[in-house]
Each structure stands twice: as C-alpha cells, then as structure tokens.
Enzyme design. Structure first.
Site, PDB file in Angstrom:
ATOM      1  N   GLU A 157      29.253  88.667   0.844  1.00 16.43           N
ATOM      2  CA  GLU A 157      27.791  88.652   0.940  1.00 16.43           C
ATOM      3  C   GLU A 157      27.224  90.062   0.817  1.00 16.43           C
ATOM      4  O   GLU A 157      26.179  90.275   0.179  1.00 16.43           O
ATOM      5  CB  GLU A 157      27.370  88.008   2.257  1.00 16.43           C
ATOM      6  N   SER A 159      31.107  84.482  14.326  1.00 14.33           N
ATOM      7  CA  SER A 159      29.755  84.327  14.855  1.00 14.33           C
ATOM      8  C   SER A 159      29.740  84.686  16.338  1.00 14.33           C
ATOM      9  O   SER A 159      30.683  84.362  17.071  1.00 14.33           O
ATOM     10  CB  SER A 159      29.275  82.890  14.663  1.00 14.33           C
ATOM     11  N   HIS A 216      25.925  74.355 -14.031  1.00 17.65           N
ATOM     12  CA  HIS A 216      24.788  73.960 -13.188  1.00 17.65           C
ATOM     13  C   HIS A 216      25.219  73.709 -11.745  1.00 17.65           C
ATOM     14  O   HIS A 216      24.570  72.956 -11.008  1.00 17.65           O
ATOM     15  CB  HIS A 216      24.085  72.709 -13.743  1.00 17.65           C
ATOM     16  N   LYS A 250      33.135  79.628  13.487  1.00 21.74           N
ATOM     17  CA  LYS A 250      32.714  80.213  12.219  1.00 21.74           C
ATOM     18  C   LYS A 250      33.697  81.262  11.707  1.00 21.74           C
ATOM     19  O   LYS A 250      34.267  82.036  12.457  1.00 21.74           O
ATOM     20  CB  LYS A 250      31.328  80.862  12.350  1.00 21.74           C
TER      21      LYS A 250
END
Length: 459
Positions: free
Chosen positions: A290, A277, A156, A283
C-alpha cells in the site's frame, strides 16, 4: 557570505534570506560542487589565470573539504551561507585566504549549479539503475520459484482466462526492462557538461571546455551557453522515467494487495513484511505494498511540479530553477527506496498454488477454449462464440461448470460437439493452446523465463 554583494549598500532582510537561500537543501550537492571546482581550478591553471602553486593549494584545500564532508555530509548546515557554492568558497577562504577568491574567475553560479546537478543526477541515477536491476532479478526469481503454478487472469477485474503465475511475474519484468531502457536513454542525454558557459553568454576565460568535460567524466561539453545554464530537460526526463516506473510498481502492488486479500487468497504475505491491526487480532495487512502504491502519487506530483516550473521560463537562467531540486531529490530518494523495498519483500511473498488453481477453474474461464474447439469443428468463430455463450448461460443456470454439462446437453445446442470436448476444456489444454509467442503456454513461459535469466546474467 554572499557572492554578489558589491553593488549593494543595505543588508538583506531576514525574511528575504529565508525565502531566497537554498543551502538547506542544495548542501546535498556539496561533493559535486567540490568536484566541479577542482576541475575548474585545473582549467584555470591551463588558461594561465592561476599559477601552479595556487592551483595546488586550491586542489588540496578542496580535497580536504571533500574528506570532511565524507565524515559529516551535513557540515554545511552548521553555517548561515546562502547556498552550497558560497559555503565552499567561504571554507576555502578560511583555509587558504585570498587565493580562494580566484577560483570563481570566469564561471557563474548558473553554470556551476547546472553542472553540480547533472553530476548528482548521474551518480544517483546509477544507483537507481542498480536497484532497478535488483528488482527485476527478484521478479525473475519469483517467476522461477513458482513455475507451473496456474492462476486466474483478469480483465476488468473479472476472471478472464487462466495464466501461469510466472507469466504474471514476467509481465512486470517486461515493464521494468522498459523502465531501465528509459533511464539509460535519459543518462545519455544528460551526460553533457555546462561548466564554462558562465551566467548565460559563455566564459571570458580561454578555457578548454572539452578537456573540462572529460575531467568531470562527461561525454561532451554543452554546445550553447544559453541552453546549457537553463536546461533542465534531464530532470524532467529522469522524473518521467521514475513516474512511469513507479506507476508499474503501483500496478504490481495493487495486484498483490488484491491477490493477498481474503476474497482472493492467491498470494500470502510472510510475517516479516506484514503488519497487524491495533484493534482486530486476525488482521494481516499488506502495508508495504500500500505504501509503494501511495508513494507513486508523490513521485508523479514532483514530475508535474518541475514541468510547471519550467513551462513559462524565458532564456536563460531564472531563480525559479531553484525549485528544481527539493522535489527532485525527494523523487530520486523515493524511487530508490521503493525499488529496494520491492527487491526485499518479494522473497517473502508466496503463492497458494491450490487456491489459485481452484480460482482459475471458476468463472467459466474455459469458455474461449470451448469456442476454439468449435472453430476446430469448422464453425465460424462468431458462431462459435455465440454457441459457447449459450452453453455458459445453461451451465450458469444449473450452477455447474461448463465441463460438468452432459454431452447430451451440449449437443442440444450444437450437434457437432463430441466426447473430445472434455479434454479441450481442461486448464492444461487451454494453457497449451496459448503457444504463440508471448502466450501463457508453459513451454513459451519457460522460454521467456530462460530468456529473462540470460538477459539478466548479461547485465
């Protein structure tokens, strides 16, 4: 050049041709179409339809065309032919004249395209197989590289119990091994030759279809002409295998994305596989994972599309089946690229061993070990579970881990608890207890890793 113009008196509308023609994508079947044509020409010779000189001219012209395509695979796109079959025939006519017109004797574009696509699928599935094996090898190497490192396991998305990093990696090895077996199963069933089944009723030529199948490298010839020209089960099966495999890849990617986040900090992306970024200098983004996760939806969509295409089709061939290719070509290319990328990036992924261990010690992940300890004292598991929960609640109120509770505090809840509880609450003790087959015990994981290496070496 259309292959069907005799009974027509008017030219096709440009809009119809744009909608109907398939050369823009089925040109990718050119080498397979040539291979099928060479095999068919040999069969026509054996059947007495053409003589040896005609067969030789056809074979030489087809071989020359294959060489030209090796230099320029997009050569067919320089013409305005309807499809790859008409392109091949037009090229042959330009080269050897009227003899080329004999090649299509006894066959149809229906059995020809079915053969071409099966040959293409066999070839590209073997490439998928090699890349999938490579991905499995990279995961095994990752597991080997971080033997002994411990991390939190989750259910979970909440901390559950400590596991070894190698155990996590080997879980995906198991998934990808199943994917490999699914692909192998699909390859067995697609290894059937439709050529010689004609449009739907079979060929009128006395063709030895078993010899024809063997000539093309198939295990057998299709047994029913109606089924052979309309069967696209192999497209569905390979697409389904791809979809399941990509779903596994997506789950792995989701794990890595989370593990690399600042909130987790378990894994670290190397600079070579990260992006930044344009606005925020700090970043370091896991774009590659992804994208792997995102491309999964694309593959799943192609599976759904082919199923929808086939679900309402009567026997035998219908032009709807022209829609089997574009999505399938993209699915295979996406699957191949994704597996290659995974193999490439995993060596650039590292584990923050200290941070992983710290996180594994948090969240009362040793509460089950405490319950197991109490079971060893003769307490029924349900009661042990209740007692362990009470002690977790006590430790939580005091904002300390279970092992930081004093013996007096523990004994107030359960007098049977002794000093020996503290060694039982260590990560090492918890891992060691998970010694049943498939558990995260270091010994078991070491055995599983050795077994995976042995399996891999035997491929």
């Amino acid at each position: 050049m259309a292959m069907w113009g005799g009974r027509f008196t008017e030219a096709s509308l440009a809009e119809f041709r744009d909608f109907n023609d398939s050369l823009s994508f089925d040109y990718q079947l050119a080498q397979q179409d040539i291979a099928a044509s060479r095999a068919w020409a040999a069969g026509l010779l054996e059947a007495g339809i053409i003589n040896a000189d005609e067969a030789a001219q056809l074979d030489h012209a087809l071989a020359d065309l294959a060489l030209a395509l090796e230099s320029n695979p997009k050569l067919p796109l320089e013409t305005q032919e309807e499809d790859i079959h008409s392109w091949v025939e037009a090229q042959l006519q330009a080269k050897i004249g009227v003899i080329a017109k004999k090649l299509h004797t006894g066959r149809s574009r229906n059995d020809l395209v079915a053969t071409d696509l099966r040959l293409w699928t066999k070839l590209n599935s073997q490439q998928v197989r090699r890349l999938l094996v490579g991905a499995i090898g990279s995961l095994i190497q990752f597991a080997d590289r971080f033997q002994g490192a411990v991390m939190p396991g989750f259910t979970h998305l909440q901390r559950a119990q400590p596991v070894l990093v190698s155990h996590w990696a080997l879980a995906y090895v198991e998934m990808f091994k199943r994917d490999l077996s699914r692909l192998d199963d699909a390859l067995v069933r697609l290894d059937v030759c439709p050529l010689g089944c004609g449009a739907l009723a079979g060929t009128g030529v006395a063709m030895d279809r078993t010899a024809l199948a063997q000539r093309l490298g198939f295990q057998s010839a299709a047994l029913n002409s109606l089924d052979a020209v309309s069967d696209r089960d192999y497209v569905v099966e390979v697409s389904a295998a791809a979809s399941i495999c990509m779903t596994h890849l997506s789950r792995l990617s989701e794990d890595v994305i989370f593990f690399c986040s600042g909130e987790a900090g378990f894994f670290k992306l190397g600079d070579a596989i990260s992006s930044g970024s344009s606005l925020m200098p700090q970043k370091k983004n896991p774009d590659v994972f992804e994208l792997l996760r995102g491309k999964t939806g694309r593959v799943l969509g192609h599976l759904v599309a082919i199923l929808h295409t086939l679900k309402g089709l009567p026997l035998a061939y219908n032009k709807d089946m022209q829609e089997d290719k574009q999505g399938f070509f993209d699915l295979i290319a996406t699957w191949q690229q994704s597996l290659l990328v995974l193999s490439t990036v995993l060596p650039h992924l590292s584990v923050n061993i200290e941070r992983c261990r710290e996180a594994a010690e948090l969240g009362y992940s040793n509460a089950t070990d405490l319950a197991d300890y109490l079971v060893g004292k003769g307490i029924a598991f349900r009661d042990a579970h209740e007692i362990s929960g009470e002690l977790v609640l006590l430790a939580s109120r005091e904002k300390k881990p279970l092992e930081a509770l004093s013996l007096t505090q523990m004994q107030q809840v359960c007098p049977l608890i002794g000093d020996d509880v503290y060694p039982a609450l260590t990560i090492e003790a918890g891992l060691a207890k998970r010694a049943a087959l498939g558990g995260t015990c270091p010994v078991r994981v070491g055995e599983a890793l050795a077994s995976a290496k042995l399996w891999f070496d035997g491929l």
